[in-house]
Scaffold this motif. Structure first.
Motif, short mmCIF file in Angstrom:
data_model
loop_
_atom_site.label_atom_id
_atom_site.label_comp_id
_atom_site.label_asym_id
_atom_site.label_seq_id
_atom_site.Cartn_x
_atom_site.Cartn_y
_atom_site.Cartn_z
N PRO A 97 -1.71 -5.23 -26.52
CA PRO A 97 -2.39 -5.56 -27.78
C PRO A 97 -3.78 -4.95 -27.92
CG PRO A 97 -1.29 -7.49 -26.93
CD PRO A 97 -1.16 -6.44 -25.87
N ARG A 98 -4.55 -4.86 -26.83
CA ARG A 98 -5.91 -4.35 -26.97
C ARG A 98 -5.93 -2.85 -27.22
NH1 ARG A 98 -8.56 -8.43 -22.59
NH2 ARG A 98 -9.13 -10.04 -24.09
N VAL A 99 -4.91 -2.11 -26.77
CA VAL A 99 -4.82 -0.70 -27.13
C VAL A 99 -4.57 -0.59 -28.64
CG1 VAL A 99 -3.46 1.40 -26.85
CG2 VAL A 99 -4.04 0.03 -24.85
N ALA A 100 -3.71 -1.47 -29.16
CA ALA A 100 -3.47 -1.48 -30.60
C ALA A 100 -4.76 -1.79 -31.36
CB ALA A 100 -2.38 -2.50 -30.95
N GLN A 101 -5.59 -2.70 -30.82
CA GLN A 101 -6.85 -3.04 -31.49
C GLN A 101 -7.80 -1.84 -31.50
OE1 GLN A 101 -7.38 -6.86 -29.15
NE2 GLN A 101 -8.31 -7.47 -31.07
N VAL A 102 -7.83 -1.08 -30.41
CA VAL A 102 -8.68 0.11 -30.38
C VAL A 102 -8.25 1.09 -31.47
CG1 VAL A 102 -9.26 2.16 -29.04
CG2 VAL A 102 -9.30 -0.07 -27.95
N LEU A 103 -6.94 1.35 -31.56
CA LEU A 103 -6.44 2.26 -32.59
C LEU A 103 -6.68 1.70 -33.98
CD1 LEU A 103 -3.11 3.46 -30.94
CD2 LEU A 103 -5.12 4.85 -31.42
N ALA A 104 -6.58 0.37 -34.12
CA ALA A 104 -6.81 -0.25 -35.43
C ALA A 104 -8.24 -0.01 -35.88
CB ALA A 104 -6.51 -1.74 -35.36
N VAL A 105 -9.21 -0.26 -35.02
CA VAL A 105 -10.61 -0.09 -35.40
C VAL A 105 -10.89 1.37 -35.75
CG1 VAL A 105 -13.00 -0.28 -34.63
CG2 VAL A 105 -11.36 -2.05 -34.02
N LEU A 106 -10.43 2.31 -34.89
CA LEU A 106 -10.68 3.73 -35.15
C LEU A 106 -9.98 4.17 -36.43
CD1 LEU A 106 -10.31 5.18 -31.53
CD2 LEU A 106 -12.41 4.61 -32.76
N GLY A 107 -8.75 3.65 -36.67
CA GLY A 107 -8.04 4.02 -37.89
C GLY A 107 -8.70 3.44 -39.12
N LEU A 108 -9.09 2.18 -39.08
CA LEU A 108 -9.74 1.55 -40.23
C LEU A 108 -11.10 2.16 -40.52
CD1 LEU A 108 -8.85 -2.18 -39.45
CD2 LEU A 108 -7.93 -0.81 -41.32
N ALA A 109 -11.72 2.76 -39.49
CA ALA A 109 -13.00 3.44 -39.70
C ALA A 109 -12.81 4.78 -40.40
CB ALA A 109 -13.71 3.65 -38.37
N GLY A 110 -11.59 5.24 -40.51
CA GLY A 110 -11.29 6.44 -41.28
C GLY A 110 -11.95 7.71 -40.76
N GLY A 111 -12.02 7.86 -39.45
CA GLY A 111 -12.59 9.07 -38.89
C GLY A 111 -14.08 9.01 -38.67
N ASN B 114 -16.17 -0.97 -19.06
CA ASN B 114 -15.22 -0.24 -18.22
C ASN B 114 -13.80 -0.41 -18.73
OD1 ASN B 114 -17.15 0.73 -16.45
ND2 ASN B 114 -17.00 -1.01 -15.06
N GLN B 115 -13.46 -1.63 -19.09
CA GLN B 115 -12.11 -1.87 -19.62
C GLN B 115 -11.90 -1.10 -20.92
OE1 GLN B 115 -10.34 -5.83 -19.45
NE2 GLN B 115 -12.14 -6.58 -18.33
N LEU B 116 -12.94 -1.04 -21.76
CA LEU B 116 -12.82 -0.31 -23.02
C LEU B 116 -12.53 1.17 -22.77
CD1 LEU B 116 -13.04 0.01 -26.07
CD2 LEU B 116 -15.52 0.28 -25.79
N HIS B 117 -13.23 1.77 -21.82
CA HIS B 117 -12.99 3.18 -21.54
C HIS B 117 -11.54 3.40 -21.10
CE1 HIS B 117 -17.12 3.82 -22.27
NE2 HIS B 117 -17.59 3.42 -21.09
N ARG B 118 -11.03 2.46 -20.31
CA ARG B 118 -9.63 2.60 -19.89
C ARG B 118 -8.68 2.42 -21.07
NH1 ARG B 118 -11.94 0.18 -15.24
NH2 ARG B 118 -11.65 -1.94 -15.99
N LEU B 119 -9.00 1.48 -21.95
CA LEU B 119 -8.16 1.27 -23.13
C LEU B 119 -8.18 2.49 -24.05
CD1 LEU B 119 -9.14 -2.43 -23.88
CD2 LEU B 119 -6.91 -1.64 -23.11
N VAL B 120 -9.35 3.12 -24.17
CA VAL B 120 -9.45 4.34 -24.98
C VAL B 120 -8.56 5.42 -24.38
CG1 VAL B 120 -10.97 6.21 -25.68
CG2 VAL B 120 -11.71 3.86 -25.95
N GLY B 121 -8.55 5.50 -23.03
CA GLY B 121 -7.66 6.46 -22.38
C GLY B 121 -6.20 6.20 -22.70
N GLN B 122 -5.80 4.93 -22.71
CA GLN B 122 -4.42 4.60 -23.07
C GLN B 122 -4.14 4.93 -24.53
OE1 GLN B 122 -4.88 0.51 -20.96
NE2 GLN B 122 -2.70 0.83 -21.13
#
Length: 950
Positions: A41-55, A78-86
């Motif tokens: 779920p947290r990988v999905a949240q990372v993509l959600a925030v980046l997508g909703l930010a529209g670039g 640290n966890q965020l950096h790993r989630l961004v990698g995923q």
């Protein structure tokens, strides 16, 4: 509006990764045209925030806030950096593990999504909108329509509405609203375009009932399409809401629209755009489900190009008719010749089902085609085939009924509503398939709040949540409970929640006193239509104490062969009485399980329970064989199916998933008085004992194992029961009782058992001593040495040798005899085909011993050998292997390898899972110095992470 990222040239575009991230509606991702699951779920949240930010760049602090809120863990960055990698690897599957990629770009304190507009629907929406605003007026309106077609539903419908994500969603929603307002201002003289805009406008008007600009825009679109009366009603209703909820009057714009509506010619014919009345579905009882509306929209779009068919299916009481009726009301203007509704009464056995001729007659009369006598199929198709209608057929008795009513030609949409999925229509007629599921907790709470809010003050959130859980998200159950609560003089909905929770038969309180307001009656209509075989399976499945089950478990419960069970399962699936989860396991709604349980008499229930217990006995046999190389004697247990494991790893994962179920099955066996089954369950699941059982809570269950094992007549099972109970007594501090059991078990093994039995009894005695915080190591080493000697005398290839070496080596390691411990662990690798469980554990122990000797490269090598074997060894081995690599690599100065080991550790184990393991080990009295003790491993990983951050 945020600026779009710069355009790439054509050569860049030609080599771009074929990615499509969609934020309008539910978040989704496609890569190369294939849907990619968004997990964890947290990988999905990372993509959600980046997508909703529209670039646009997103600060790391904002990402941390979106993922963890106001209380992030110390290792959040640290966890965020790993989630961004995923997330990067989700977008670019072929990306190397440590490569940055091209689609998620980091710049120190921010990350941004670097995709072209064809890779993100939000960017596409903004590009189309930007081009529209720069176009001439006549082209501008078309552009607005194209933009709203992309954004026909809100962004992030499956995401939270608060925090960073909520703020981004609200900004995008303002863009949607403004686009509608701008488009409506240009559409007053274009009736056809205004009609198209109304499809989107209706959804926005309902979502923003107090936004006067939106309500004015919709009112003017209604005027442009000739719906003067509806425009006046909308404006009056908006004024009433503004006064009641905000205490303000209408704006000048809304008043102006009202005047224009009063002056306009009434272009309506005096009738609403449906010829047969739709069933009553109050807006206050309707919960929007945007994902369902999208599919019906697609069916309507196809109908406009030459007709189409949709099948809306789901279990009884799930809200199918309300869903379709509300969609039809909002989309009536898409069908020039009207909306026609016909209830075939194909489910209620107390009502005669309509035949095709009755349906044809009703439709023709509604269309003004008055026919005398029985219409022929040719007359029906000639009249309907030239029309543009929405024909809703509710409670259809079967696929043939629908086929007879399909128009030939025209641009009509037929929607068939049924509890059956009607697969024939989907396969042969190419129908759109919409399966309506239960409400989410959030939707269920919203439904109850709206229903109860119409009469008096709403109940407390806790009461609502209790009732939602008891009703399982079934709309009919929720509305019946709400109706009963409002009708009560005392206690209201709180009393109903108490009644549902405490009822022995949960369906009893879910009835408002009549057949059409009874959950039991409504659900039973589906069951009554089943074959005898499907009814039998439906009842038998209710005894399974878990949420989902395999086809093998269903076969065991049914007590028939696989072909017969498959036929029954297919029938239950077709009737929407069973479902399939995303892992392919069968599942059933809780209230349907209640109905199934009611269908069993005592003899049938006891027979099904015993078949269930025997299924788990056979499964324990398979798991023990795969993981430990042990063969249990199942004499006296009927042959039959067991869970199907592809290997030891799958068996271990299955145990993790169903440990609560195993405990309940053992309780059923004990209460049933089935001594042999109880004894074999204890033996078959002993190697997973620490995962399945709570040491304090389940102690009575271990005591209950003993007597049936003694009565089973099998000495080895009695010995095993004594050793398991002795372990529990020792962990609970009842040392004298434990010692008596150890003496009995070991004495039996010496006098009547085999060398392998003696090795087992001694090893378990030593292992229990080894895990005590106050253990005497020399005593323990002596017991484990004797156990190993007995194991070496046992049959060739006995699994008692490798497991004996593991415990003996660990005792030596704890005594500081590290070289001798290494020799014991290394010997396991020389044995002929030891089970993967033992190999994984031995290499993890070997790695720890090397680490303690500061032989760091050898420690890393041994841990890396262990990792591919981890799925068979369980969580402890995985935790230890990652920790050894992280610690050894840090000492060697290899920060990249240390960081990767920490990342792998955090990816494999959530904070919640680690906390659970730590608590379980603490409760068991396990020595914190054993290699698999989780608390010191977590502390060491955190220390390595802190050193790397520093």
């Amino acid at each position: 509006m945020p600026a779009a990222p710069s355009e790439r040239d054509e050569s860049d575009r030609a080599h771009a990764t074929p990615v499509r991230l969609s934020v309008f509606g539910a978040l989704s991702l496609e890569v190369a045209g294939v849907a990619v699951p968004l997990s964890p779920p947290r990988v999905a949240q990372v993509l959600a925030v980046l997508g909703l930010a529209g670039g646009e760049p997103v600060r790391i602090d904002d990402l941390v806030d979106a993922l963890w809120g106001e209380d992030p863990p110390a290792s959040a960055r640290n966890q965020l950096h790993r989630l961004v990698g995923q997330a990067r690897r989700a977008l670019e599957p072929l990306l190397h593990a440590h490569a940055a990629g091209t689609l998620v770009v980091g710049s120190g304190t921010t990350y941004r999504l670097a995709v072209h507009s064809d890779g993100l629907d939000l960017l596409e929406f903004r590009r189309v909108l930007r081009e529209a605003r720069a176009a001439a007026p006549e082209a501008r309106l078309r552009g607005y329509l194209e933009a709203l077609a992309i954004a026909k539903v809100p962004a992030g419908t499956d995401l939270a509405d608060d925090g960073v994500i909520g703020a981004l969603k609200r900004g995008i929603e303002r863009e949607r609203v403004q686009t509608l307002i701008d488009a409506a201002s240009l559409a007053s003289n274009d009736r056809d375009t205004a009609r198209e805009l109304l499809e989107v406008a209706g959804e926005l008007a309902e979502r923003h009932p107090l936004d006067e600009a939106v309500q004015e825009a919709v009112a003017r679109l209604l005027l442009a399409t000739g719906h003067r009366t509806r425009a006046l009603d909308l404006i009056r209703a908006t004024e009433d809401r503004l006064g009641a909820e905000l205490g303000v009057g209408a704006s000048q714009g809304l008043k102006s629209a009202y005047v224009d509506a009063l002056r306009a010619d009434d272009g309506e014919s005096g009738a609403e755009p449906w010829a047969l009345p739709l069933p009553v579905a109050l807006r206050s009882l309707y919960i929007q489900r945007p994902e369902h509306g999208v599919l019906l929209d697609a069916a309507a779009d196809e109908a406009a190009r030459g007709g189409s068919l949709a099948v809306v299916s789901g279990m009884g009481g799930i809200g199918k008719t309300t869903l379709v009726a509300e969609w039809a009301r909002g989309n009536a203007t898409r069908f020039r010749d009207g909306v026609l509704y016909f209830d075939a009464h194909g489910m209620n056995p107390a009502t005669r089902a309509a035949d095709v001729v009755e349906a044809m007659t009703a439709v023709l009369r509604a269309l003004g085609e008055q026919k005398h006598g029985r219409p022929s199929p040719e007359e029906y198709r000639a009249a309907v085939g030239s029309r543009d209608v929405l024909l809703i057929l509710d409670n259809v008795p079967g696929a043939d009924f629908v086929r007879e009513l399909l128009p030939l030609g025209g641009r009509s949409l037929v929607i068939a509503i049924s509890r059956s999925a009607l697969p024939g229509l989907i396969a042969r007629e190419g129908a759109f398939a919409l399966s309506v599921g239960i409400l989410t907790d959030r939707q269920a709470i919203e439904l109850l709040a709206m229903r109860l809010g119409r009469q008096g003050s709403p109940p407390t959130p806790g009461t609502v949540e209790r009732l939602v859980a008891a009703c399982g998200g079934l709309p009919l159950a929720l509305t019946v409970a709400a109706a009963r609560g409002m009708a009560r003089q005392h206690g209201g909905i709180t009393a109903i929640a108490d009644e549902v929770e405490r009822a022995t038969r949960r369906l009893d309180p879910l009835s408002a006193g009549s057949a059409d307001a009874s959950v039991r009656v409504t659900l039973s209509w589906s069951v009554d239509r089943l074959s005898d075989g499907a009814k039998s399976l439906f009842g038998a499945l209710s005894v399974y104490p878990g949420a989902t089950w395999s086809i093998e478990a269903a076969e065991s419960l049914h007590g028939t062969d696989r072909a017969t069970t498959n036929a029954a399962v297919t029938e239950l699936l077709g009737a929407n009485l069973l479902g399939v989860d995303d892992r392919g396991r069968l599942q059933m709604h809780d209230l349907l399980r209640e109905l199934g349980a009611e269908s069993l008499d005592d003899l049938a229930r006891i027979a099904a329970e015993r078949r269930l217990v025997q299924h788990f006995v056979r499964t324990g046999y398979e798991a023990t064989r795969l993981c430990l190389g042990r063969i249990l004697d199942l004499t006296g247990i009927p042959t039959g199916p067991a869970e199907n494991f592809g290997g030891a790893g799958e068996a271990t994962e299955w145990f993790d998933d169903v440990r609560q179920v195993v405990r309940e099955v053992i309780r059923i066996a004990v209460l049933g008085g089935w001594d042999l089954e109880v004894a074999l369950l204890g033996a078959g699941y002993s190697f997973m004992i620490n995962r399945i059982f709570d040491f304090e809570r389940d102690l009575p269950l271990f005591e209950a194992f003993l007597e049936p094992s003694l009565r089973s007549g099998r000495g080895v099972l009695a010995m095993a029961a004594r050793t398991r109970l002795a372990e529990r007594y020792e962990a609970s501090g009842r040392f004298e009782e434990a010692e008596l059991l150890w003496e009995d078990a070991i004495a039996w093994a010496r006098s009547e058992g085999t060398d392998e039995d003696l090795a087992d009894a001694l090893r378990l005695r030593g292992a229990a001593a080894l895990h005590r915080r106050d253990h005497d190591l020399e005593f323990t080493i002596g017991i484990l040495r004797e156990s190993l000697e007995a194991a070496r005398r046992a049959r060739p290839g006995s699994p008692a040798v490798p497991i004996g070496l593991i415990f003996y080596g660990d005792a030596l390691r704890q005594a500081g005899r590290l070289e001798a411990a290494i020799d014991a662990f290394a010997e396991i690798g020389t044995l002929p085909s030891p089970p993967p469980f033992y190999r994984a554990v031995s290499y993890s122990f070997l790695a720890m011993a090397y680490l303690e000797l500061d032989r760091l490269p050898e420690a890393i090598e041994a841990a890396q050998i262990s990792i591919p074997l981890i799925p068979a060894a369980g969580s402890g081995s995985a935790t230890l292997a990652f920790q050894v690599i992280a610690t050894a690599a840090l000492r060697l100065g290899d920060t990249e390898q240390a960081a990767k080991a920490c990342t792998d550790f955090r990816t494999a184990w959530s904070d919640e899972a680690l906390d659970t393991m730590i608590a379980r080990q603490a409760a068991s009295g396990e020595d914190v110095h054993t290699p698999f003790a989780t608390a010191p491993i977590v502390a060491e990983i955190s220390r390595v992470e802190a050193a790397l951050d520093g």
